[in-house]
Each structure stands twice: as structure tokens, then as C-alpha cells.
Design an enzyme around this catalytic site. Structure first.
Site, short mmCIF file in Angstrom:
data_model
loop_
_atom_site.label_atom_id
_atom_site.label_comp_id
_atom_site.label_asym_id
_atom_site.label_seq_id
_atom_site.Cartn_x
_atom_site.Cartn_y
_atom_site.Cartn_z
CG MET A 189 -1.90 -1.19 1.24
SD MET A 189 -3.22 -1.04 0.01
CE MET A 189 -4.21 -2.45 0.45
CB CYS A 190 1.56 3.78 2.59
SG CYS A 190 -0.21 4.16 2.85
CB VAL A 191 5.90 0.47 1.69
CG1 VAL A 191 7.31 0.16 1.18
CG2 VAL A 191 5.91 0.68 3.20
#
Length: 195
Positions: free
Chosen positions: A125-127
Site C-alpha cells: 500500500m503506502c510503501v
């Protein structure tokens, strides 16, 4: 792998809310130790460190501001402000740290950063989104996969992938697609010591 004094470490969303059972089954129990080792190495060397916090606007989210889940995990919070190098706190409401405040791209450029290591939560997701955008913006991106973790996920058509499968998919997409060099914490730390 060449880690220079200007290589930044971007620590994404290592927040207490990800300990909530809401998320389901996670992978890579070693992620927290590896993230802590990276922060310590970067701060000891006086390299730039960026701490990213997700300030969810969703009422159901364990990461929303005003709750303990929004706070960084203690091993991250205890290290903030402890290094002699430049440090930044970015808050965001979407997946990419490049769409947060203050402007990460602007800060990295002002600090002379052309390459960064990204670690944290969630791998896919955010990584992953931060790594992809970093690659698109022209940064050299290094992702030590074992310094990230994620959770099992259900998608369309009744398809599901467990956390390990999602992590492998992220690694293959980022590395194979040229967005980032996917490696291990051990390799990054070795290069950082030599750099």
C-alpha cells in the site's frame, strides 16, 4: 548498492494502529526490528531521516488523529529527533508520502537527496506507492523488503492473497518494473556501513 551520506531513509506509517486486530493476519514479524536497525544506522551516520504518519480521515480507521493508533510505535517515537542529521515529519491522508505535508519532494531536493531507502507499513500500500512515485520522480529507490510488512487482503472476484503473496507481488512489480531496487535490510546496512 551505493549508500551515500545524502541517501535518505523514509519510514512510512509505523503506527500503533497497525497492531489493531482490525487489519487481520500480518506477515514478517521481523519487520519492526529491521526498521529500528535502519533508523539507528541512519541517525548514527547523520543521514537524512523522514518519518511519515498516516492521518486517516475515515471514522472507522485505527489510524485516525486523536486516537492512540495514530501515534508512532514506541521504538519509532523514541528515536525521533535523536540523530544529528536532517529530519522531517510528513503527515498524509493518501497512500503516497509525496502527497503529504510538508512537501517531501521539495525537502529531499533541498537536502541534496537523489536516492532514498523506504521501509514501513504496509508493503503493498503506502510503501509501494511511495516507492513508485519516488521512481517516477527520478529518485533512486531502495526497498529492503524485510523492513516492511502487510496483511492478508481480499480483492475482486473473490480473489484473496495472503500477506506473503502480496509482499512478493510488490517486490516483483517494483524491482522488475524498474521502480526500485528490492533487497534486504542486511544488504542495506552493509552498504550503509561501507558508504
Amino acid at each position: 548498492m551505493d549508500i551515500t551520506q545524502h541517501t535518505a531513509l523514509v519510514v512510512v506509517d509505523v503506527q500503533q494502529g497497525f497492531e489493531d486486530p482490525f487489519w487481520g493476519t500480518r506477515n514478517n514479524p521481523a519487520a519492526d526490528d529491521n526498521i529500528a536497525a535502519l533508523i539507528e544506522a541512519w541517525q548514527s551516520a547523520g543521514r537524512p531521516v523522514v518519518f511519515v504518519r498516516h492521518d486517516s480521515t475515515e471514522s472507522w480507521s485505527p489510524l485516525r488523529p486523536g486516537t492512540s493508533g495514530n501515534d508512532f510505535k514506541p521504538y519509532v517515537e523514541d528515536r525521533r529527533g535523536k540523530g544529528p542529521g536532517p529530519e522531517l515529519l510528513v503527515s498524509k491522508v493518501v497512500n503516497s508520502a509525496f502527497y503529504g505535508s510538508p512537501d517531501l519532494d521539495e525537502w529531499l531536493k533541498e537536502a541534496g537527496v537523489e536516492q532514498f531507502v523506504v521501509a514501513g507499513i504496509q508493503t503493498n500500500m503506502c510503501v509501494e506507492t511511495t516507492a513508485r512515485m519516488g521512481g517516477n520522480l527520478g529518485y533512486g529507490v531502495i526497498l529492503p523488503l524485510d523492513a516492511t510488512h502487510t496483511f492478508d487482503l481480499e480483492g475482486p472476484f473473490g480473489w484473496t492473497q495472503n500477506a506473503d503473496e502480496l509482499s512478493r507481488s510488490t517486490a516483483v512489480s517494483l524491482h522488475g518494473g524498474g521502480f526500485a531496487k528490492v533487497t534486504s535490510t542486511e544488504e542495506v546496512l552493509r552498504a550503509a556501513t561501507e558508504g
